[in-house]
Design a protein around this motif. Structure first.
Motif, PDB file in Angstrom:
ATOM      1  N   LEU A  33     -11.362  68.653   6.322  1.00 40.01           N
ATOM      2  CA  LEU A  33     -11.635  69.776   7.316  1.00 40.01           C
ATOM      3  C   LEU A  33     -10.244  70.394   7.515  1.00 40.01           C
ATOM      4  N   PHE A  34      -9.314  69.456   8.078  1.00 43.60           N
ATOM      5  CA  PHE A  34      -8.054  69.801   8.392  1.00 43.60           C
ATOM      6  C   PHE A  34      -7.117  70.123   7.137  1.00 43.60           C
ATOM      7  N   PHE A  82      -8.018  71.270   4.170  1.00 45.03           N
ATOM      8  CA  PHE A  82      -8.294  72.460   3.081  1.00 45.03           C
ATOM      9  C   PHE A  82      -8.773  73.812   4.289  1.00 45.03           C
ATOM     10  N   ILE A  83      -9.175  73.679   5.450  1.00 41.43           N
ATOM     11  CA  ILE A  83      -9.574  74.842   5.958  1.00 41.43           C
ATOM     12  C   ILE A  83      -8.577  75.086   7.227  1.00 41.43           C
ATOM     13  N   ILE A  84      -8.174  74.215   8.134  1.00 43.97           N
ATOM     14  CA  ILE A  84      -7.113  74.492   9.232  1.00 43.97           C
ATOM     15  C   ILE A  84      -5.497  74.470   8.708  1.00 43.97           C
ATOM     16  N   LEU A  85      -5.180  73.627   8.044  1.00 45.14           N
ATOM     17  CA  LEU A  85      -3.717  73.601   7.662  1.00 45.14           C
ATOM     18  C   LEU A  85      -3.303  75.108   6.993  1.00 45.14           C
ATOM     19  N   PRO A  86      -4.190  75.462   5.855  1.00 45.22           N
ATOM     20  CA  PRO A  86      -3.824  76.558   5.103  1.00 45.22           C
ATOM     21  C   PRO A  86      -4.016  78.004   5.926  1.00 45.22           C
ATOM     22  N   HIS A  87      -4.696  77.854   6.940  1.00 42.49           N
ATOM     23  CA  HIS A  87      -4.930  79.134   7.977  1.00 42.49           C
ATOM     24  C   HIS A  87      -3.716  79.047   8.924  1.00 42.49           C
ATOM     25  N   LEU A  88      -3.060  77.829   9.216  1.00 38.57           N
ATOM     26  CA  LEU A  88      -2.106  77.664  10.074  1.00 38.57           C
ATOM     27  C   LEU A  88      -0.532  78.111   9.103  1.00 38.57           C
ATOM     28  N   TYR A  89      -0.509  78.091   7.853  1.00 44.66           N
ATOM     29  CA  TYR A  89       0.567  78.108   6.959  1.00 44.66           C
ATOM     30  C   TYR A  89       1.213  79.387   7.638  1.00 44.66           C
TER      31      TYR A  89
END
Length: 299
Positions: free
Chosen positions: A208-209, A211-218
């Motif tokens: 989840l971190f 594929f979802i969270i980290l790309p959003h935080l890029y």
């Protein structure tokens, strides 16, 4: 209606013309604030100006630059600057992401935890350096020394054996709250329905971190890197208070080398040449960082 929309969007030429006289004083003041110090730095960089003998100076052309680039201390200072900035950036991004993810969860006292996590950013650099030097990292009376002795471990004299690493810890402690605040704000804009859909598709934990969270935080991470890099290139107070560039030149960065040349060696001309070099390097770094962020925002 079209005229009203143009006015609301700030594209009406008449509105812009009326605003220019109001903006002019602020723009002129800002230009003077930047141009006058820059012009004086450029002027002194081509002068032989020593504070011990101010009357014996004169125009020397590029001699100060030639001396600067032949000084072996310059390469050492640039290397130490890169190591300090790079290490602090890695630490702030890693811990900032970790703290942002942790503080985004709901748990008892999460409001107080957020406040305490962000608080170090508001501490003055000189004060934080003194606290770390005398209360935490002191080899005799410091908290770390007390813990080491209690566990039967050897006491580390941080600023004598690991000076640059110790300064990096202090600077990272100051800037991790800033990264946490930016990343937490970005994380709270993440669509919760998307998170729930990912969980329904069996995405848990690291998946989840990743594929979802980290790309959003890029994008937020690139902004943090840009802002911090610009400020970290001028780190000075922490070095002056803790190690004064030592032992030897082990923690001498480019800003501290400029300070040492100007106020310890009394060579204003040589220090001004170093200042011009620092300005050029900072603008080059800022240019590439802005280009990178602009590219990311357009994606």
């Amino acid at each position: 209606m079209g005229h009203m929309m143009q006015t609301l969007n700030g594209t009406d030429p008449r509105m812009v013309a009326r605003m220019r006289p109001l903006l002019a004083p602020a723009v002129v003041l800002l230009l003077l604030w930047m141009i006058v110090p820059l012009a004086l730095t450029l002027w002194f960089s081509v002068q032989r100006y020593n504070l011990l003998a101010p009357g014996t100076g004169g125009f020397v052309g590029l001699a100060n630059y030639a001396f600067l680039f032949t000084d072996p201390g310059l390469i050492n200072a640039l290397l130490k600057t890169v190591l300090l900035v790079g290490g602090v950036l890695v630490a702030t991004v890693v811990f900032g992401v970790a703290f942002a993810v942790a503080l985004d969860q709901h748990f008892p006292g999460h409001g107080i935890a957020r406040l305490l996590c962000i608080a170090p950013f508001f501490v003055m650099p000189t004060v934080s350096a003194l606290v770390w030097k005398n209360l935490l990292m002191h080899p005799v009376n410091g908290l770390f020394a007390y813990i080491s002795r209690s566990l039967g471990l050897p006491v580390v004299d941080w600023f004598a054996t690991l000076p640059l690493f110790s300064i990096g810890i202090i600077v990272a402690w100051q800037w991790i709250p800033f990264a946490t605040l930016i990343l937490l704000t970005s994380l709270q804009s993440l669509d919760r329905e998307q998170m729930e859909a990912a969980r329904m598709d069996s995405a848990r934990g690291f998946s989840l971190f990743r594929f979802i969270i980290l790309p959003h935080l890029y994008r937020a991470i690139t902004i943090v890197v840009m802002i911090e890099t610009i400020f970290l290139l001028s780190v000075f107070a922490e070095i002056l208070v803790t190690t004064a560039g030592g032992p030897g030149s082990a923690s001498t960065t480019l800003p501290f080398l400029i300070y040492k040349t100007a106020l310890l060696d009394f060579d204003v001309g040589g220090a001004s040449a170093g200042g011009v070099l620092a300005i050029i390097l900072a603008n080059v770094v800022a240019f590439f960082l802005v280009r990178t962020i602009s590219h990311n925002l357009d994606r």
